[in-house]
Each structure stands twice: as structure tokens, then as C-alpha cells.
Enzyme design. Structure first.
Site, PDB file in Angstrom:
ATOM      1  N   ARG A 108       0.889  -1.229   0.079  1.00  0.00           N
ATOM      2  CA  ARG A 108       0.100  -0.013   0.037  1.00  0.00           C
ATOM      3  C   ARG A 108       0.835   1.169  -0.135  1.00  0.00           C
ATOM      4  O   ARG A 108       0.361   2.259  -0.461  1.00  0.00           O
ATOM      5  CB  ARG A 108      -1.089  -0.079   1.109  1.00  0.00           C
TER       6      ARG A 108
ATOM      7  N   LYS B  50     -19.237 -18.250   0.279  1.00  0.00           N
ATOM      8  CA  LYS B  50     -20.775 -18.235   0.344  1.00  0.00           C
ATOM      9  C   LYS B  50     -21.316 -17.328  -0.825  1.00  0.00           C
ATOM     10  O   LYS B  50     -20.735 -16.490  -1.244  1.00  0.00           O
ATOM     11  CB  LYS B  50     -21.069 -17.199   1.712  1.00  0.00           C
TER      12      LYS B  50
ATOM     13  N   GLY C 242      -9.973  -9.767  -1.075  1.00  0.00           N
ATOM     14  CA  GLY C 242      -8.994 -10.247  -0.060  1.00  0.00           C
ATOM     15  C   GLY C 242      -8.153 -11.412  -0.610  1.00  0.00           C
ATOM     16  O   GLY C 242      -6.970 -11.599  -0.724  1.00  0.00           O
TER      17      GLY C 242
ATOM     18  N   GLY D 169     -13.116  -4.382  -0.119  1.00  0.00           N
ATOM     19  CA  GLY D 169     -14.660  -4.054   0.211  1.00  0.00           C
ATOM     20  C   GLY D 169     -15.007  -3.090  -0.884  1.00  0.00           C
ATOM     21  O   GLY D 169     -16.245  -2.976  -1.395  1.00  0.00           O
TER      22      GLY D 169
END
Length: 395
Positions: A35, A197, A353, A376
Site C-alpha cells: 500500500r 458463500k 482479499g 470491500g
């Protein structure tokens, strides 16, 4: 869309929201510098123009002021990566920050203390944003990882710079890469969605079905689809309450002419363990007491053909439990197929991620067209939402 190229930063102080929320070990050494490296092009451009830079970021989830979350810990690493001394202000607003900003000379870089030491940051407090804004002449948002949050430093601050705000190089590249998949893609377009999921990917699936030609489904969510179609999945993970939804997704995909590819065979194990006994079985015939933990060889063969024929590829989520070496082959193979297709001219975007962790772990990062820095935020853009941090610059 205003970017760095729309401004000359000579003799200006640029307040940049970066995402220096980096992992630290127990001795406060930075263990992943990605980052910080990602922010370097933006900082370099401003310094080269003859401007100075005020960096603001959060680190972790502090509860008030906590020394272990001080950005002081990353100053040394940031200085090394940027190739210049990074000055540090032990506060992000108030007298200490104001004085440090005031004394900043062209060519210098100042890092402010952790924004989240103040509850006003996450609350999106206007007064707090105004104090941050008062430190510089121009606002640059280069923090894609937090662009989906309407915090003081990512969104609210922009209103104090009606004409003098822009996207940093990283944030501009993130938006451009996502638009390349969602709006300006070369066909055929393939989305690979993995993970455990279906529920966490519903909105993404609904939003991208109009834009893709193929969807490869992998990971744990495979078994919700397989069970919904009448297959036996043994002890594999499954969201029973999402089976009707899975059938609905298959129906809509068919109506839209999107081909869905589900594994036909899996590596099944008699326990969730790297040392478990394994066997390759038909995905619809997993024995009781066994669970599918990776894609099998026939599935990978079928997926390879789809990937090699694609011109645009989006990868979000692994094909198996790649953290356990016994079940990493599917994810590694998929990564290699995408790398090969990219080398042949396809555009590949990796985000989320787990897929980002996988390409880094297996040394595939530089073989992809673009690896997103924000999990996200990327998911929300794939869901078709406009991120508050992006909207604030466009406003």
C-alpha cells in the site's frame, strides 16, 4: 474525472488521503509494503512539480489514542520506499499538525498521526474535515481501500476544495480497471467468483450478469448450487437457505445467454485438515463424511478452455482452501491460466482479499493486468454502487 495530470502542484501543499493501513509485526515492523508502494507515483508527481505533500491515513481500529496504532511506526519504511525523509506530526489536527504543515517546504513530505484516534473521522464530522482541509491547498484522494466509507478524510473533506480536488494515480487506475471490466470490456468476458458463500456475492452476480459471457463458480459456494440441482455434497459447506436463489441465478443467466461453469469434480477430504485423506470424486456424488475442498482435474481442464478463450477476466475469490497446501492446486492452476491468457493479450483484474492474497502468495501478482488494493471497495463497485469517496471528487 479530474486526475493529477489536471494540476501543476508547484508551490502548493497537497493533502493526500492515502491508505497506509499496513500490517505490522509484534516489533512494529511493516510486513507488507504494497500500500505504501502504491502511493509512490502520486507523491512523486507532486514533488516533481515542486509541491509538498501532507499524507493522512488510518491504521487499524484504535479505540481512542493507542500507541500501538501510531503511524510513527511506519515512518522509517515510508521514508525508504519514497526515497526521501518523511516528517511526522504527532497529531492530525490542532496546533501540532497546523505548525508542521505551515513549516513544510516544497519537496517535503509530512505524515500526520492516525486519523482514527479521533471518533470524528469515522463519524464523517464536518468540523473535523474542515480542520484537515485547512492544512493544504489541494485535496487528493488516493485511498481506494477506504473510498467506500463516507469518513471525514475520504469524503466530507472534498467539499472544502470545490475546484482543487482530484483522484491520485492509484485511485484513478482502480476506477479505470473496473470500468474496463464493467463498461468497456472486450468480449468474451469471464468472471471467476469463488469463496465460501453465495450470499456475499449475490449483488455482484446480479450486477455483472448483463456484462459477462461466462461465469466460473468455485470455492465453497459451488456446493449450494450443486445441492440445489439435486447433487449429493456429503459434508461440504452449503447455504441451504440460498438454494432457491442459486437456481434463480442459473435461470437468469440462461435467459441472458451467460454460460455458468460449475466444477464437475472435486478434491474431497474426510476432514478439514491438510493431512486429511483425499479422493477425487464427481461433484454430485460426494460421500457422506467427506467434503469438497478444491476443484478437481476435469473441472480445471474445462475452466482453462474458458479462460484461454477470454479477452477480459475478472477474478474474485479462490477455487479451494488454498491456505492448506493440499487444497491449493485449483487456485494456483486458475492463476496460471489467467496469467497465460493475460500474456496472450487478455485484460485481467484480480480483486477481493483472498484472490489478492493468493496471487501474491503464489508469485502471480505481476502476471495479471491489475491487482486491486481494495477488497470491500472493489466489491461495492462490482455491485454497481458509486463509492462516496469517488462521488465526492466527481461532485
Amino acid at each position: 474525472m479530474k486526475t493529477l495530470q489536471d494540476f501543476n502542484f508547484k508551490n502548493t501543499k497537497a493533502v493526500i488521503r492515502v491508505d497506509f493501513n499496513v500490517p505490522l509485526d509484534e516489533n512494529f515492523h511493516v510486513t507488507d509494503t504494497t500500500r505504501i508502494e502504491a502511493a509512490k507515483p502520486t507523491i512523486d508527481k507532486i514533488i516533481a512539480d515542486g509541491g509538498s505533500v501532507i499524507l493522512m491515513s488510518h491504521l487499524g481500529r484504535p479505540n481512542g489514542i493507542e500507541e500501538k496504532y501510531s503511524l510513527q511506526h511506519i515512518v522509517k519504511t515510508a521514508s525508504e520506499i519514497l526515497g526521501m525523509e518523511v516528517l511526522f506530526a504527532s497529531d492530525c489536527v490542532g496546533e501540532i499538525a497546523e505548525k508542521a504543515a505551515e513549516n513544510l517546504k516544497p519537496g517535503q513530505v509530512l505524515l500526520l498521526e492516525n486519523l482514527r484516534f479521533y471518533a470524528e473521522e469515522e463519524a464523517g464530522d464536518v468540523g473535523f474535515a474542515k480542520k484537515l482541509a485547512s492544512l493544504g491547498d489541494i485535496y487528493v484522494n488516493d485511498a481506494f481501500g477506504t473510498a467506500h466509507r463516507a469518513h471525514a478524510s475520504t469524503t466530507i473533506i472534498a467539499q472544502f476544495f470545490p475546484e482543487h480536488k482530484c483522484f491520485g494515480a492509484l485511485l484513478a487506475k482502480e476506477i479505470e480497471s473496473l470500468n474496463k471490466v464493467l463498461k468497456n470490456s472486450e468480449k468474451p468476458v469471464t468472471a471467476v467468483l469463488g469463496g465460501s458463500k453465495v450470499s456475499s456475492k449475490i449483488t455482484v452476480i446480479e450486477n455483472i450478469l448483463d456484462k459477462i459471457d461466462h461465469m466460473i463458480i468455485g470455492g465453497g459456494m459451488t456446493f449450494t448450487f450443486v445441492k440445489a440441482l439435486g447433487g449429493k455434497i456429503g459434508n461440504s459447506i452449503c447455504e441451504d437457505d440460498k438454494m432457491e436463489l442459486a437456481l434463480e441465478i442459473l435461470k437468469i443467466a440462461k435467459e441472458k445467454g451467460v454460460q455458468i461453469h460449475i466444477p464437475v469434480d472435486v478434491v474431497a477430504a474426510n476432514a478439514f485438515s491438510n493431512d486429511a485423506q483425499t479422493q477425487i470424486v464427481d461433484v454430485r456424488e460426494i460421500p457422506d463424511g467427506w467434503q469438497g475442498l478444491d476443484a478437481g482435474p476435469k473441472s480445471l481442464e474445462a475452466f482453462k478452455k474458458v479462460i484461454m478463450d477470454s479477452k477480459t477476466i475478472l477474478w474474485n475469490g479462490p477455487l479451494g482452501v488454498f491456505e492448506l497446501p493440499t487444497f491449493a492446486n485449483g487456485t494456483i492452476s486458475l492463476g496460471n491460466f489467467i496469467a497465460e491468457s493475460t500474456a496472450n493479450g487478455a485484460f485481467s483484474l484480480v480483486g477481493g482479499g483472498d484472490s489478492v492474497a493468493a496471487v501474491k502468495q503464489f508469485g502471480l501478482e505481476h502476471k495479471m493486468s491489475y491487482v486491486s488494493t481494495g477488497g470491500g471497495a472493489m466489491l461495492e463497485m462490482l455491485e454497481g454502487r458509486i463509492l462516496p469517496g469517488v462521488a465526492a471528487i466527481l461532485d
